[in-house]
Write an enzyme that holds these catalytic residues in place. Sequence first.
Site, mmCIF file in Angstrom:
data_model
loop_
_atom_site.group_PDB
_atom_site.id
_atom_site.type_symbol
_atom_site.label_atom_id
_atom_site.label_comp_id
_atom_site.label_asym_id
_atom_site.label_seq_id
_atom_site.Cartn_x
_atom_site.Cartn_y
_atom_site.Cartn_z
ATOM 1 N N SER A 149 1.979 7.016 11.729
ATOM 2 C CA SER A 149 1.484 7.994 10.764
ATOM 3 C C SER A 149 2.172 9.348 10.920
ATOM 4 C CB SER A 149 -0.026 8.175 10.954
ATOM 5 O OG SER A 149 -0.515 9.243 10.181
ATOM 6 N N TYR A 190 4.087 11.526 3.467
ATOM 7 C CA TYR A 190 3.521 12.206 2.307
ATOM 8 C C TYR A 190 4.644 12.962 1.594
ATOM 9 C CZ TYR A 190 -1.005 11.643 4.707
ATOM 10 O OH TYR A 190 -2.107 11.127 5.344
ATOM 11 N N THR A 221 1.798 7.540 1.178
ATOM 12 C CA THR A 221 0.370 7.635 0.882
ATOM 13 C C THR A 221 0.162 8.575 -0.296
ATOM 14 O OG1 THR A 221 -0.317 7.137 3.145
ATOM 15 C CG2 THR A 221 -1.873 8.351 1.778
ATOM 16 N N LYS A 245 1.219 3.458 -0.874
ATOM 17 C CA LYS A 245 -0.080 3.167 -0.245
ATOM 18 C C LYS A 245 -1.173 3.982 -0.946
ATOM 19 C CE LYS A 245 -2.368 3.151 4.285
ATOM 20 N NZ LYS A 245 -3.463 4.112 4.044
ATOM 21 N N HIS A 297 -7.932 4.005 1.405
ATOM 22 C CA HIS A 297 -7.874 4.829 2.614
ATOM 23 C C HIS A 297 -9.038 4.515 3.558
ATOM 24 C CE1 HIS A 297 -5.264 8.317 3.803
ATOM 25 N NE2 HIS A 297 -6.157 8.379 4.770
ATOM 26 N N ARG A 326 -12.314 6.439 3.210
ATOM 27 C CA ARG A 326 -12.375 7.800 3.746
ATOM 28 C C ARG A 326 -11.980 8.860 2.729
ATOM 29 N NH1 ARG A 326 -12.261 7.801 9.397
ATOM 30 N NH2 ARG A 326 -10.800 9.524 9.632
ATOM 31 N N ASP A 371 -4.884 -3.548 2.233
ATOM 32 C CA ASP A 371 -5.145 -2.610 3.329
ATOM 33 C C ASP A 371 -6.608 -2.160 3.256
ATOM 34 O OD1 ASP A 371 -4.135 -0.560 5.422
ATOM 35 O OD2 ASP A 371 -5.103 0.692 3.904
ATOM 36 N N GLY A 377 -6.376 -1.103 10.438
ATOM 37 C CA GLY A 377 -6.382 0.168 11.145
ATOM 38 C C GLY A 377 -7.542 0.249 12.115
ATOM 39 N N ARG A 378 -8.760 0.347 11.574
ATOM 40 C CA ARG A 378 -9.927 0.454 12.453
ATOM 41 C C ARG A 378 -9.993 -0.645 13.521
ATOM 42 N NH1 ARG A 378 -12.459 2.379 7.770
ATOM 43 N NH2 ARG A 378 -13.502 4.394 8.055
#
Length: 394
Positions: free
Chosen positions: A110, A133, A159, A256, A280, A283, A311, A334-335
């Site tokens: 990231s 970004y 993203t 993304k 996301h 989130r 995702d 991710g998590r």
Amino acid sequence: MMRLERANNVADLRLMARRRLPRPIFDYIDGGADDEVSLRRNATAFADYELVPDVLNDVSTIRTETRIFGQPARWPLMLSPTGLTRMFHGHAEHAVARAAARHGLLYSLSTMGTTRLEDLAQAFAGPKVFQIYIFKDRGLTAEFVARCRAAGFHGLALTVDTPVAGNRERDRVSGLSLPPKLTLRSLLSFALHPSWSLPALTGSRFDLANVSHKVDALAAGPMSLFDYIGGQFDRSVGWRDVEWLAREWNGPLAIKGVMTPADARRAIGSGATGVMISNHGGRQLDGAPAPIDQIEAVRDAVGDAPDVICDGGIRRGSDVVKALALGATACSIGRPYLYGLAAGGEPGVDRLLTLMHEEFRRTLTLAGINDIDALSRRHVRHRSVGGSSGLPRP
């Protein structure tokens, strides 16, 4: 290691992470925006799909290899970009990347990571993607492109769902900052977790390593670097910027945050080689659809060639099978790997990837599928509609 071996699934690793981390830190991993409706639906939506197995097929051997971002993967999973990874374990992104390499999987770093992209590339020879970004300062974005090219990254993931930060109320309540502050509210929780607090507070400082050269990180207070990055999010970003980035990079590029067939078509038309269907992790925009519910329509919109990566919400290897049957190229997590990292560092990530791979292969075996290329929409159906997947066409 013995403790980790008692983990049988993602949920077990989540509980281990919850016990190890101070509450504000755990809530940063675990939380979502507003009422967390999308956060919950991302995972529970998979239960709305049933697998329809074939029988009497030879499943003595199963082929699971694929390519993601043009790179080989042992099975159709990649590790999503996650910010502030050092908050959850001192070995940070290096631990995650090493585990990914052992499992033959692609790792994504990231922009908000805590390891410099050059340092990761030097230590990690496996396939790697950088999440980027388009900032107000286009020079900063162009700098990232040049750095990624020089460091040998294989792809970019742009993203596009963060024109502003989502309303993550758990973090507001806890007063989470960078680095974490020992407020009256959180002091007890930090004190009760010395195995996290002592290394975190006495070791290397928390830093957004890839952008800290732009400001004196933390010099103006614990939120100064966050303020800088927040101020760089550009609400005017459009498709011409995607076209510019595609030309600058001239390599595998996924957008993304795409959720609709129309945006997926536009992404490919603007020079992207794939899309990551993502809200996301719940989130950002609460109430956005679950990614799995968008796969079929997005695949129909873009055709067979582009990568379509689901995702969000993946908690079992069987979830990956369902996503592939609906038309996904692969899934990203991710998590789940952050739970493993927090629970036990690199061995915790390794345990998570082992469990999910075993679940994936077991599901294919029980479904009578001996090659992932044989998965099709007839192997999955929506519970609300008998037959096929029951989803509307775009």
